[in-house]
Design an enzyme around this catalytic site. Structure first.
Site, PDB file in Angstrom:
ATOM      1  N   ARG A 276      54.965  31.825  43.061  1.00 44.11           N
ATOM      2  CA  ARG A 276      54.161  33.042  42.907  1.00 44.11           C
ATOM      3  C   ARG A 276      53.786  33.608  44.271  1.00 44.11           C
ATOM      4  NH1 ARG A 276      48.535  31.797  43.446  1.00 44.11           N
ATOM      5  NH2 ARG A 276      48.192  29.580  43.821  1.00 44.11           N
TER       6      ARG A 276
ATOM      7  N   TYR B 214      36.932  28.223  51.264  1.00 48.24           N
ATOM      8  CA  TYR B 214      38.253  28.786  51.544  1.00 48.24           C
ATOM      9  C   TYR B 214      38.384  29.107  53.032  1.00 48.24           C
ATOM     10  CZ  TYR B 214      42.285  31.956  51.207  1.00 48.24           C
ATOM     11  OH  TYR B 214      43.509  32.561  51.361  1.00 48.24           O
TER      12      TYR B 214
END
Length: 232
Positions: free
Chosen positions: A11, A142
């Site tokens: 993806r 993150y």
């Protein structure tokens, strides 16, 4: 013809990298975790070989690389994100994002190293983020992982350079992948307007930068921003 391994290849950015190298006629292998349907579609479209593997699992990575006869270019694109206040984050969520985004690169680099060292050559491209450069509110974990990716890239470039192995990094900005699926169209438009090039990026934009760095024979330890100038 190069042998290319791409993680997170089913993806987004990873799939675009797979497609780009396959179009060059290279032998491409890609790792994916669980989306069998998407992986099958990428493999059928590109002719690349899909291998199911959780990059956070060192044993699974070693097994996956045992099925790959040679490696010239390793692109570490697999990544996960988490959005929210740090105080709302569970320990397991923190551990998982580090396991995939940081340990996943460690696992794959170690698995590819015997092939690189045999030839005294190789190119490793890591995928960080502009938030790894400057940090983002509500994306502390993150940002921390992507900052670690940048530090790891620079350290490996120094460590592996004498062995003929180059290590570079791309730091994408707002890229229109499924990571943006929960972002409203209005917010995406606002982000585009904050970008000097006045648009958000595509996976193909990043794939082009990956290819350029992988081919640059006298470039190592560099972080190439692919953010349209959002972060300079």
């Amino acid at each position: 013809m190069a042998a290319v391994v791409v993680t997170g290849g089913s993806r987004g950015i990873g799939a675009a990298v797979v497609a780009r190298y396959a179009a060059r006629g290279d032998r491409v292998y890609f790792l994916y975790e669980k989306n069998h349907e998407a992986a099958r579609a990428v493999a059928e479209k590109t002719g690349a070989t899909a291998i199911c593997c959780d990059v956070a699992d060192s044993g699974a990575v070693a097994e996956a690389f045992s099925k790959i006869p040679e490696v010239d270019i390793l692109v570490c694109s697999a990544g996960v994100c988490w959005y929210g206040l740090l105080t709302d984050m569970k320990d397991a969520e923190w551990d998982r994002i580090f396991a995939v985004n940081v340990k996943g690169i460690y696992n794959c680099v170690k698995a590819a190293m015997p092939a690189f060292l045999r030839k005294h050559s190789g190119s490793i491209i890591t995928v960080s983020s502009m938030w790894g450069q400057v940090g983002a509110s509500c994306e502390a974990a993150y940002s921390a992982t992507k900052g670690a990716v940048i530090a790891l890239t620079k350290a490996l470039a120094k460590e592996l350079g004498p062995s003929g192995i180059r290590v570079n990094c791309v730091a994408p900005g707002v890229i229109l992948t499924d990571m943006c699926a929960s972002v409203s169209p209005d917010t995406l438009e606002e982000l585009a307007q904050e970008t000097p090039l006045e648009r958000n990026g595509t996976p193909e934009d990043v794939a082009k930068a990956v290819e350029a760095l992988a081919d640059a024979e006298f470039v190592t330890g560099q972080v190439l921003g692919v953010s349209g100038g959002f972060v300079m």
